[in-house]
Design a protein around this motif. Structure first.
Motif, PDB file in Angstrom:
ATOM      1  N   GLY A 114      51.978  15.848  -2.854  1.00  0.00           N
ATOM      2  CA  GLY A 114      50.846  15.829  -3.771  1.00  0.00           C
ATOM      3  C   GLY A 114      50.887  17.030  -4.706  1.00  0.00           C
ATOM      4  O   GLY A 114      51.812  17.834  -4.671  1.00  0.00           O
ATOM      5  N   PRO A 115      49.861  17.160  -5.548  1.00  0.00           N
ATOM      6  CA  PRO A 115      49.845  18.253  -6.517  1.00  0.00           C
ATOM      7  C   PRO A 115      49.687  19.618  -5.838  1.00  0.00           C
ATOM      8  O   PRO A 115      48.945  19.746  -4.864  1.00  0.00           O
ATOM      9  CB  PRO A 115      48.650  17.942  -7.414  1.00  0.00           C
ATOM     10  N   HIS A 116      50.413  20.585  -6.360  1.00  0.00           N
ATOM     11  CA  HIS A 116      50.291  21.966  -5.906  1.00  0.00           C
ATOM     12  C   HIS A 116      49.756  22.803  -7.058  1.00  0.00           C
ATOM     13  O   HIS A 116      50.156  22.608  -8.205  1.00  0.00           O
ATOM     14  CB  HIS A 116      51.652  22.529  -5.472  1.00  0.00           C
ATOM     15  N   HIS A 117      48.864  23.735  -6.735  1.00  0.00           N
ATOM     16  CA  HIS A 117      48.280  24.632  -7.730  1.00  0.00           C
ATOM     17  C   HIS A 117      48.997  25.972  -7.676  1.00  0.00           C
ATOM     18  O   HIS A 117      49.077  26.584  -6.614  1.00  0.00           O
ATOM     19  CB  HIS A 117      46.786  24.805  -7.476  1.00  0.00           C
ATOM     20  N   TYR A 118      49.485  26.400  -8.832  1.00  0.00           N
ATOM     21  CA  TYR A 118      50.160  27.685  -8.959  1.00  0.00           C
ATOM     22  C   TYR A 118      49.211  28.597  -9.707  1.00  0.00           C
ATOM     23  O   TYR A 118      48.914  28.372 -10.882  1.00  0.00           O
ATOM     24  CB  TYR A 118      51.517  27.508  -9.660  1.00  0.00           C
ATOM     25  N   VAL A 119      48.679  29.587  -8.983  1.00  0.00           N
ATOM     26  CA  VAL A 119      47.595  30.413  -9.494  1.00  0.00           C
ATOM     27  C   VAL A 119      48.156  31.738  -9.991  1.00  0.00           C
ATOM     28  O   VAL A 119      48.648  32.553  -9.213  1.00  0.00           O
ATOM     29  CB  VAL A 119      46.514  30.628  -8.415  1.00  0.00           C
ATOM     30  N   PHE A 120      48.078  31.927 -11.305  1.00  0.00           N
ATOM     31  CA  PHE A 120      48.489  33.160 -11.962  1.00  0.00           C
ATOM     32  C   PHE A 120      47.269  34.073 -11.965  1.00  0.00           C
ATOM     33  O   PHE A 120      46.261  33.763 -12.604  1.00  0.00           O
ATOM     34  CB  PHE A 120      48.954  32.866 -13.388  1.00  0.00           C
ATOM     35  N   GLN A 121      47.343  35.178 -11.254  1.00  0.00           N
ATOM     36  CA  GLN A 121      46.221  36.091 -11.090  1.00  0.00           C
ATOM     37  C   GLN A 121      46.611  37.441 -11.682  1.00  0.00           C
ATOM     38  O   GLN A 121      47.586  38.050 -11.255  1.00  0.00           O
ATOM     39  CB  GLN A 121      45.895  36.275  -9.604  1.00  0.00           C
ATOM     40  N   LEU A 122      45.860  37.890 -12.688  1.00  0.00           N
ATOM     41  CA  LEU A 122      46.147  39.165 -13.333  1.00  0.00           C
ATOM     42  C   LEU A 122      45.012  40.134 -13.006  1.00  0.00           C
ATOM     43  O   LEU A 122      43.841  39.829 -13.244  1.00  0.00           O
ATOM     44  CB  LEU A 122      46.278  38.988 -14.843  1.00  0.00           C
ATOM     45  N   PHE A 123      45.378  41.292 -12.455  1.00  0.00           N
ATOM     46  CA  PHE A 123      44.405  42.304 -12.046  1.00  0.00           C
ATOM     47  C   PHE A 123      44.630  43.582 -12.853  1.00  0.00           C
ATOM     48  O   PHE A 123      45.761  44.062 -12.950  1.00  0.00           O
ATOM     49  CB  PHE A 123      44.553  42.612 -10.550  1.00  0.00           C
ATOM     50  N   ALA A 124      43.549  44.128 -13.413  1.00  0.00           N
ATOM     51  CA  ALA A 124      43.591  45.424 -14.088  1.00  0.00           C
ATOM     52  C   ALA A 124      43.086  46.461 -13.086  1.00  0.00           C
ATOM     53  O   ALA A 124      42.019  46.291 -12.483  1.00  0.00           O
ATOM     54  CB  ALA A 124      42.701  45.416 -15.328  1.00  0.00           C
ATOM     55  N   LEU A 125      43.881  47.514 -12.895  1.00  0.00           N
ATOM     56  CA  LEU A 125      43.552  48.539 -11.902  1.00  0.00           C
ATOM     57  C   LEU A 125      43.252  49.870 -12.580  1.00  0.00           C
ATOM     58  O   LEU A 125      43.878  50.211 -13.593  1.00  0.00           O
ATOM     59  CB  LEU A 125      44.730  48.720 -10.937  1.00  0.00           C
ATOM     60  N   ASP A 126      42.335  50.635 -12.003  1.00  0.00           N
ATOM     61  CA  ASP A 126      42.089  51.983 -12.503  1.00  0.00           C
ATOM     62  C   ASP A 126      43.094  52.936 -11.855  1.00  0.00           C
ATOM     63  O   ASP A 126      43.971  52.512 -11.091  1.00  0.00           O
ATOM     64  CB  ASP A 126      40.639  52.416 -12.266  1.00  0.00           C
ATOM     65  N   GLY A 127      42.970  54.215 -12.125  1.00  0.00           N
ATOM     66  CA  GLY A 127      43.904  55.200 -11.597  1.00  0.00           C
ATOM     67  C   GLY A 127      43.898  55.319 -10.089  1.00  0.00           C
ATOM     68  O   GLY A 127      44.852  55.808  -9.484  1.00  0.00           O
ATOM     69  N   SER A 128      42.824  54.846  -9.449  1.00  0.00           N
ATOM     70  CA  SER A 128      42.725  54.877  -7.982  1.00  0.00           C
ATOM     71  C   SER A 128      43.183  53.576  -7.333  1.00  0.00           C
ATOM     72  O   SER A 128      43.097  53.426  -6.119  1.00  0.00           O
ATOM     73  CB  SER A 128      41.281  55.155  -7.566  1.00  0.00           C
TER      74      SER A 128
END
Length: 155
Positions: free
Chosen positions: A125-139
């Motif tokens: 069946g269908p598979h979901h490919y999740v592109f997740q982009l996270f912006a991080l601070d210096g910590s």
């Protein structure tokens, strides 16, 4: 008569890791959803092109990505691509790119280092490919995030 892998895929059709197994749902990745992540190759919840599919299935070329909404205080970006429809207890990670410069606004087609494209079991069946982009601070805390879900299926 379908091949062995297709019969296996159909037998496992209802077995999936589940969306809650994504990095997106881990407390340490929580943050404001202010990043808009897009691809010229597919829209959110649309079928990914065969060129992105993994070795032996397609071209195994990562799709181009673009984004807006990274806050001024971001020190770096991290991209994680996962499939939560695999018939396993955890989501499979197809790419993880850390230490992207915060001023970066796009990755060209074929530009995701370590890309392993979709290769779902035929008939699962269908598979979901999740592109997740996270912006991080210096910590290393998430200050913004965005998500784009592509879909790929093999008969």
């Amino acid at each position: 008569m379908p091949g062995l892998s297709t019969r296996l895929g159909r037998a496992l059709r209802n077995r999936r890791a589940g969306e809650r197994r994504l990095a997106w749902f881990r407390p340490e990745f929580a943050g404001p959803e202010t990043i808009v992540l897009t691809s010229p190759a597919f829209g959110h919840l649309e079928h990914m092109p065969e060129s992105t599919a993994g070795r032996g299935v397609g071209g195994d070329v990562s799709p181009a990505l673009a984004w807006t909404g990274v806050p001024a205080g971001a020190a770096s970006l991290t991209l994680i691509v996962q499939d939560h429809d695999v018939p396993l207890p955890v989501a499979i990670t197809h790419a993880r790119v850390a230490e992207i410069a915060p001023e970066t606004t796009a990755i060209a087609q074929g530009g995701i280092r370590g890309w392993h494209g979709p290769r779902p079991i035929p008939g699962h069946g269908p598979h979901h490919y999740v592109f997740q982009l996270f912006a991080l601070d210096g910590s290393g805390r998430v200050v913004a995030r965005g998500r784009l879900d592509g879909v790929y299926e093999r008969d």
